[in-house]
Motif scaffolding. Structure first.
Motif, PDB file in Angstrom:
ATOM      1  N   PHE A 201       0.943   5.502 -10.596  1.00 38.62           N
ATOM      2  CA  PHE A 201      -0.172   4.619 -10.239  1.00 38.62           C
ATOM      3  C   PHE A 201      -0.800   4.971  -8.904  1.00 38.62           C
ATOM      4  O   PHE A 201      -1.730   4.295  -8.447  1.00 38.62           O
TER       5      PHE A 201
ATOM      6  N   SER B  12      -9.069   6.262  -3.676  1.00 37.83           N
ATOM      7  CA  SER B  12      -9.980   5.208  -4.104  1.00 37.83           C
ATOM      8  C   SER B  12      -9.412   3.827  -3.735  1.00 37.83           C
ATOM      9  O   SER B  12      -8.208   3.587  -3.915  1.00 37.83           O
ATOM     10  N   GLU B  13     -10.285   2.948  -3.224  1.00 32.88           N
ATOM     11  CA  GLU B  13      -9.826   1.577  -2.921  1.00 32.88           C
ATOM     12  C   GLU B  13      -9.388   0.863  -4.203  1.00 32.88           C
ATOM     13  O   GLU B  13      -8.571  -0.047  -4.175  1.00 32.88           O
ATOM     14  N   GLU B  14      -9.950   1.324  -5.346  1.00 41.30           N
ATOM     15  CA  GLU B  14      -9.614   0.687  -6.636  1.00 41.30           C
ATOM     16  C   GLU B  14      -8.109   0.751  -6.900  1.00 41.30           C
ATOM     17  O   GLU B  14      -7.534  -0.160  -7.494  1.00 41.30           O
ATOM     18  N   MET B  15      -7.481   1.845  -6.422  1.00 40.98           N
ATOM     19  CA  MET B  15      -6.033   2.008  -6.649  1.00 40.98           C
ATOM     20  C   MET B  15      -5.265   0.810  -6.075  1.00 40.98           C
ATOM     21  O   MET B  15      -4.286   0.343  -6.647  1.00 40.98           O
TER      22      MET B  15
ATOM     23  N   ILE C 111      -6.439  -2.244  -5.599  1.00 35.52           N
ATOM     24  CA  ILE C 111      -6.821  -3.529  -6.201  1.00 35.52           C
ATOM     25  C   ILE C 111      -6.121  -3.712  -7.540  1.00 35.52           C
ATOM     26  O   ILE C 111      -5.701  -4.795  -7.913  1.00 35.52           O
ATOM     27  N   SER C 112      -5.950  -2.584  -8.251  1.00 33.12           N
ATOM     28  CA  SER C 112      -5.375  -2.637  -9.601  1.00 33.12           C
ATOM     29  C   SER C 112      -4.009  -3.317  -9.592  1.00 33.12           C
ATOM     30  O   SER C 112      -3.192  -3.114  -8.690  1.00 33.12           O
ATOM     31  N   GLU C 113      -3.768  -4.135 -10.607  1.00 37.08           N
ATOM     32  CA  GLU C 113      -2.494  -4.841 -10.724  1.00 37.08           C
ATOM     33  C   GLU C 113      -1.335  -3.877 -10.976  1.00 37.08           C
ATOM     34  O   GLU C 113      -0.197  -4.141 -10.643  1.00 37.08           O
ATOM     35  N   GLN C 114      -1.644  -2.735 -11.600  1.00 36.20           N
ATOM     36  CA  GLN C 114      -0.586  -1.775 -11.959  1.00 36.20           C
ATOM     37  C   GLN C 114       0.047  -1.163 -10.724  1.00 36.20           C
ATOM     38  O   GLN C 114      -0.657  -0.780  -9.810  1.00 36.20           O
TER      39      GLN C 114
ATOM     40  N   GLN D 246       0.840  -1.214   0.000  1.00 30.48           N
ATOM     41  CA  GLN D 246       0.000   0.000   0.000  1.00 30.48           C
ATOM     42  C   GLN D 246       0.873   1.262   0.000  1.00 30.48           C
ATOM     43  O   GLN D 246       0.596   2.224  -0.721  1.00 30.48           O
TER      44      GLN D 246
ATOM     45  N   LYS E 267       2.315   1.819  -3.418  1.00 28.93           N
ATOM     46  CA  LYS E 267       1.284   2.249  -4.377  1.00 28.93           C
ATOM     47  C   LYS E 267       0.892   3.709  -4.136  1.00 28.93           C
ATOM     48  O   LYS E 267       0.810   4.506  -5.064  1.00 28.93           O
TER      49      LYS E 267
END
Ligand SMILES: N[C@@H](CCC[C@H](N)C(=O)O)C(=O)O
Length: 281
Positions: A38, A273-276, A278-281, A29, A32
């Motif tokens: 990203f 965003s939680e999506e950040m 989850i994304s593989e990138q 985390q 990221k």
């Protein structure tokens, strides 16, 4: 996840309050969040405030590679401004505990200027640490990629390698910084400063930070480099440190206690965003 972003003369940090996180931040985390493409992007994360039995608050300082730093000068100045903005402090002076010791902050100009009493600089190898016999690490030699440098090492809670040269460039820091950062002389790795002494009251730095890479400014680097310049007899006790992102004033006492003063600028606040994550990138 709520966040606040500030910069201190171009050394930018994201502040995350633990009350806004369900669990502690993982290394993935942290990487990221700090990623310039990203994620939100920053030179690190200031995770706090936490309770402290030594000061009014405690703070965790997280580098973009997921490592945890003992101290961060610009990070402490930014966190002090955050505490002021959030009205978590009523007085203009307060204390913050870090892994590298207790510091005292003083905010002024409604938090836009912050002075931090950073503690004492030490040149002792055992405290920095630097391998080899216990000694003050002054004017020693290191060779990386067939390039020889003369350096001094110091700690102000976090470790620093200061190299004095007649001319410095960003390219120099980017070419040799990581090689010195990870050299076997430094068991905990090290922050690297290439220093040009301009006169007895001014120095210029190019910085490669442990766990962060090339940065435009660094408060603990400024403190360590100014202390080295004073210890070598090249500068007096009040030194303006000139870096690509701006200037910091360093005041050095006889016992190498450091006061660091500079600006803090608020950049943004928002929700990640939680999506950040989850994304593989
Ligand atoms: N930018 C900071 C230093 C942050 C910690 C450093 N990367 C380390 O790992 O020691 C500063 O302003 O001091």
């Amino acid at each position: 996840m709520k966040y606040f972003k500030y910069h201190a003369i171009g050394n930018d940090y994201i502040v995350i309050n633990p009350k806004d996180t369900s669990t502690s931040l993982s290394i993935e985390q942290i990487k990221k969040i700090c990623h310039r493409n990203f994620g939100v992007g920053s030179d690190g994360i200031l995770y706090g405030p936490f309770e402290s039995d030594k000061g009014q608050f405690s703070l965790r300082i997280l580098n973009p590679d997921g490592s945890e730093a003992e101290k961060s000068g610009n990070g402490l100045r930014i966190f002090s401004r955050y505490l002021w903005d959030m009205q978590l402090v009523k007085e203009e002076q307060f204390t913050i505990e870090t892994l590298g010791g207790l510091v005292k902050s003083s905010v002024s100009h409604d938090g836009k200027t912050v002075r931090v009493e950073m503690g004492k600089v030490s040149f002792q190898s055992s405290k920095i640490p630097v391998t080899g016999e216990p000694r003050e690490v002054i004017s020693e030699n290191i060779t990386v990629d067939n390039k020889a440098f003369t350096f001094c090492a110091a700690t102000i809670g976090n470790p620093h390698c200061v190299i004095t040269l007649p001319e410095i460039t960003p390219e120099l820091a980017k070419q040799y910084g990581h090689l010195i950062e990870t050299h076997e002389l430094f068991p905990n790795r090290i922050n690297v400063q290439f220093m040009k002494v301009l006169d007895r009251e001014n120095i210029q730095l190019e910085i490669w930070e442990r766990g962060a890479g090339y940065t435009l400014a660094s408060g603990s680097s400024s403190s360590a480099a100014a202390a080295v310049a004073n210890r070598l007899g090249l500068c007096d006790s009040s030194i303006t440190v000139h870096m690509p992102g701006g200037n910091i004033l360093i005041e050095i006492s006889e016992d190498f206690s450091i006061k660091m003063t500079g600006s803090v600028t608020k950049v943004a606040e928002g929700i990640m965003s939680e999506e950040m994550f989850i994304s593989e990138q």
